[in-house]
Write an enzyme that holds these catalytic residues in place. Structure first.
Site, mmCIF file in Angstrom:
data_model
loop_
_atom_site.group_PDB
_atom_site.id
_atom_site.type_symbol
_atom_site.label_atom_id
_atom_site.label_comp_id
_atom_site.label_asym_id
_atom_site.label_seq_id
_atom_site.Cartn_x
_atom_site.Cartn_y
_atom_site.Cartn_z
ATOM 1 N N HIS A 171 0.591 -1.475 0.069
ATOM 2 C CA HIS A 171 -0.048 0.106 0.241
ATOM 3 C C HIS A 171 0.827 1.350 0.033
ATOM 4 O O HIS A 171 0.353 2.407 -0.423
ATOM 5 C CB HIS A 171 -0.812 0.060 1.232
ATOM 6 C CG HIS A 171 -2.131 -1.016 0.757
ATOM 7 N ND1 HIS A 171 -2.040 -2.195 1.130
ATOM 8 C CD2 HIS A 171 -3.379 -0.547 0.642
ATOM 9 C CE1 HIS A 171 -3.351 -2.720 1.031
ATOM 10 N NE2 HIS A 171 -3.947 -1.712 0.660
ATOM 11 N N GLY A 172 2.039 1.264 0.514
ATOM 12 C CA GLY A 172 2.927 2.369 0.439
ATOM 13 C C GLY A 172 4.048 2.372 1.280
ATOM 14 O O GLY A 172 4.254 1.498 2.163
#
Lengths: 299, 539
Positions: free
Chosen positions: B387-388
């Site tokens: 996701h990041g």
């Protein structure tokens, strides 16, 4: 082609319901007791007119009326920018007997704390005001034209929610009524410096509004409403702002930033609560910013 | 380009009529061109990256299945020609604009990607040279993984890992002297990288035949409806759909339009109405009464759900109109009774991707408890990192890993306890749904927070119960609107279980007209427009 009828029917039904809904909401807007509905109905006659952003809600009307014996109106709204406040005040002056005094909290002259997009939330009042209509067309063209296509879109805002909320009840007691939390009290030293960001244009708009009111025979009082005492050292360039306003308007701004010293009289660093509002209004009367009915009769 | 913009409205108004008036390769060319316009609208320089990724996976897919293809001289000419073209293109883009890497000079900006490009080809060439006919397929699949993850790693995680390493050295009193590169994260890179990877893995596993038509393959990778924020469409499901032309079909337009409108309702009406309150609280949670923090966390759970599933709905809807079927990506996840169920209903395309290409190859639940737990945790940690580039995302993954393990350990005793209490079944379901939602929200706090400091401030603030009273609710009108919209959303989603609104809209034109008109009116009356991109664009 037959299979595509539903598309046209959907659009037609949406348009019909949109217009019907728009008419209904326009009626609610017109009948509402919210301050701006009253303004555009010409039903908000007052001796004292208050303006400001959320800090302007400290001009607690029930107590101001009790204390002065005069009728009041308040055009303040959270995050009110001067480019919206000015047309609203001018519209008020055009639609009512000019009030005796206009009191404005000048801390709305701050681009960081103002809501730049607030103007489009007044879309549902644009049919009643050329000034608002021009503001929308120039600053929020997409919203303006979307409002022409869908009438319901004009009512898609928090300002309309309030218009609806105050449909059958007065908004005069609108105030941030809470007590500052112990966390906030402790955290005050960690707060960033508050600097007023403004440009010449904003000052000029305020000066124009002041001049317009003065031409109508209204006395104008520019004030700075109280801040939480321990927060005052965090305020950066207030003196510069006051100096610039003085030069532009020829009026000296009355600074009440430390007029309220009780900590429990605040809701947060920048807003007094009901207790604080009453203390502050007492100070405004003492300082002669607000006159009382008896005082005026004696004159 | 984002769906909730006037630009997209113009895009779709031009694209759809031309799309349906063309056939065969012309339509594919149009789809590819439109997809690149759609992507390039955000930052056209990164078209070179998606193009390179496509080119590499196309060739490696072919080589994995047929090693001899690289023996043909013509193939190497193609690779060399493509490399030269890309080098010139990057140089041209660089001369037009140099903001992708602002601190690098023009020359550096040119040789950096060009060097990467030729190194990539060198790796492929050398791997091919040292491989035998038997080992070539496997090695080329590994090269594909390394290159895809390499691009993703460089653009998404380079600064994250260097910063973390620097911080770690700092703990030992040392300091690294490298500069952080100002790398722009290409929108949707995680989505299209995973999509391409699924292709090469599936080709290697012989689950699909390699796609030898470059146009079809490039359109598969860049297909605009799902390009930047999913769903992650598998080659095995999607590529075969390119084998025939999809004619205009009213049935598809009807169901697709409903889906698109519903997606816009979720995004513009629900998610974007909740966003300002959530943003305000999570920007600096200190000082807010605990009731506001609770509301912000609750709102965020629905904001991210509606933002992301709204995008998926719009993507699925448009794909359906164009003649393609995507698998569902969300199935009312907040009604899950446990975390395994939650992950079978939330971002299904990612969770099933991780299951099939990571969890099961790691051994899944086949080698005893410890290995099952280890595999669960590893999958969720990597899912979080996907996701990041932030430890808060990793921790979010860790919490979900922990929930899955706890569920395996405590699920049975908890079930027995509930049976012992002899609650009616609806109450048991209610308790399960509420507890799953509660822990999901707890994890969302970390997911939403910019750092651990903010997350702990939010949790501490909630736990203090300071100012937990309705009087202290701020922005009451925003909050009331938020709850009203969540209420409308849940009412429609819950009633959909019995009513099947989409089928009803398909079967009964009168209902369709009323339903779609109502959605349009809800959009006009409640929608927030111009508030910006979808949350998952950044992932």
């Amino acid at each position: 082609m037959k299979k595509s009828y539903w598309i046209f029917a959907t659009i037609l039904l949406a348009l019909l319901l949109d217009r019907a809904g728009g008419l209904l909401l326009a009626k609610i807007t017109k009948d509402s007791q919210f301050r701006y509905s009253q303004l555009y109905n010409g039903k908000e006659e007052a001796d004292i007119l208050f303006v400001g952003n959320s800090r302007g809600l400290s001009f607690y009307q029930p107590y101001a009326e009790e204390k002065t014996g005069l009728k009041t109106a308040n055009l303040s709204y959270n995050g009110m920018p001067i480019n919206l406040a000015a047309p609203l005040v001018m519209d008020y002056l055009d639609r009512h007997q000019p009030p005796k005094v206009l009191v404005m909290d000048v801390s709305l002259i701050d681009s960081q704390r103002m809501d730049n997009k607030l103007g489009y939330q007044f879309n549902h009042y644009s049919p009643y005001s050329q000034r608002l209509s021009d503001l929308l067309k120039n600053k929020f063209p997409n919203d303006y034209y979307a409002g022409l296509i869908s009438h319901l879109y004009r009512y898609n805002s928090e300002v309309f929610q309030r218009t609806f909320y105050y449909w059958k009840k007065s908004d005069k007691d609108w105030l941030l009524d809470r007590v500052i939390s112990p966390n906030m009290m402790e955290d005050v030293d960690n707060q960033k410096l508050l600097r007023f960001n403004y440009d010449k244009n904003m000052v000029a708009q305020l000066a124009e509004m002041v001049k317009y009111a003065q031409q109508k025979g209204t006395r104008v009082e520019l004030v700075v409403n109280p801040y939480y005492p321990a927060f005052i050292p965090k305020i950066g360039n207030l003196d510069t702002l006051l100096g610039d306003l003085n030069t532009a308007t020829g009026l000296s701004v009355k600074n009440f930033e430390n007029a309220v010293t009780q900590t429990e009289a605040f809701g947060d660093y920048q807003h007094v609560n009901k207790v604080g509002a009453k203390l502050y209004l007492d100070k405004l009367v003492e300082a002669g910013v607000l006159e009382t009915k008896t005082g005026m009769n004696q004159q | 380009m984002i769906f909730n913009s006037l630009t997209f409205l113009a895009f779709i108004a031009i694209f759809l009529p031309i799309y349906f008036s063309l056939k065969g390769n012309a339509r594919l060319w149009l789809s590819l061109f439109a997809s690149y316009v759609f992507y390039g609208w955000w930052d056209w320089r990164f078209l070179t990256l998606i193009s390179l990724s496509t080119f590499i996976d196309y060739y490696l897919g072919a080589v994995i299945r047929n090693g001899n293809i690289l023996k043909e001289r013509k193939t190497w000419y193609e690779v060399f020609g493509y490399g030269m073209l890309m080098s010139v293109l990057v140089l041209g883009l660089n001369l037009l604009s140099k903001t992708a890497f602002p601190q690098l000079s023009y020359l550096e900006y040119w040789y950096f990607p060009t060097l990467g490009l030729w190194l990539t080809f060198l790796v492929i060439y050398l791997t091919n040279k040292i491989s035998t006919a038997e080992s070539r397929g496997y090695r080329m699949m590994v090269v594909s993984m390394v290159l895809n993850l390499g691009f993703l790693g460089f653009f998404k995680y380079f600064n994250f890992f260097t910063d973390s390493f620097d911080q770690m050295l700092g703990n030992f009193g040392m300091h690294a002297s490298w500069n952080t590169l100002n790398i722009i994260l290409p929108v949707g890179i995680s989505f299209y990288t995973f999509q391409s990877m699924s292709y090469t893995i599936d080709v290697y596993r012989k689950e699909i035949e390699p796609e030898l038509n470059y146009l079809k393959f490039a359109t598969f990778v860049a297909f605009w409806p799902q390009l930047v924020a999913g769903p992650i469409v598998r080659a095995v499901d999607f590529l075969p759909q390119f084998q025939k032309d999809h004619n205009f079909h009213w049935n598809r337009v009807i169901t697709g339009t409903g889906r698109v409108l519903w997606g816009f309702f979720k995004k513009c009406v629900v998610a974007d109405s909740l966003a300002p309150f959530v943003d305000q609280i999570f920007h600096e949670p200190n000082g807010f009464a605990s009731i506001n923090l609770v509301i912000a966390v609750f709102f965020y759970a629905f904001q991210i759900y509606c933002d992301f599933s709204g995008y998926s709905d719009i993507a699925i809807g448009f794909a359906r109109i164009l003649g393609f079927d995507f698998n569902e990506n969300f199935k009312t996840p907040y009604f899950s009774q446990n975390f395994s169920e939650f992950w079978s209903r939330w971002h299904i395309s990612l969770s099933s991707w991780l299951r099939d290409y990571l969890y099961i190859p790691l051994g899944g639940n086949r080698n005893g408890k410890f290995n099952t737990y280890k595999n669960n945790m590893l999958t969720m940690l990597l899912g979080g990192l996907w996701h990041g580039a932030n430890w808060t995302f990793v921790f979010w993954g860790f919490l979900h890993g922990l929930y899955l393990i706890a569920q395996r350990q405590l699920g049975k005793p908890f079930g027995s306890l509930m049976s012992g209490l002899r609650f009616p079944s609806w109450m048991k379901s209610g308790v399960n749904i509420a507890s799953t939602f509660f822990f999901t929200c707890l994890a969302w706090i970390f997911f939403r927070s910019a750092n651990f400091g903010i997350a702990t401030d939010v949790i501490k603030g909630i736990a203090s119960f300071q100012g937990f009273s309705m009087v202290n609710v701020m922005n009451k009108f925003t909050v009331m609107k938020g709850f009203l919209l969540i209420g409308i959303l849940l009412t429609i989603e819950v009633s959909n279980i019995r009513m099947h609104w989409n089928s009803l809209a398909f079967e009964r034109p009168s209902f369709r007209v009323v339903a779609y008109a109502t959605l349009l009116l809800l959009l006009a009356f409640f929608g927030s427009f111009g508030s910006g991109a979808f949350i998952y664009f950044q992932f």
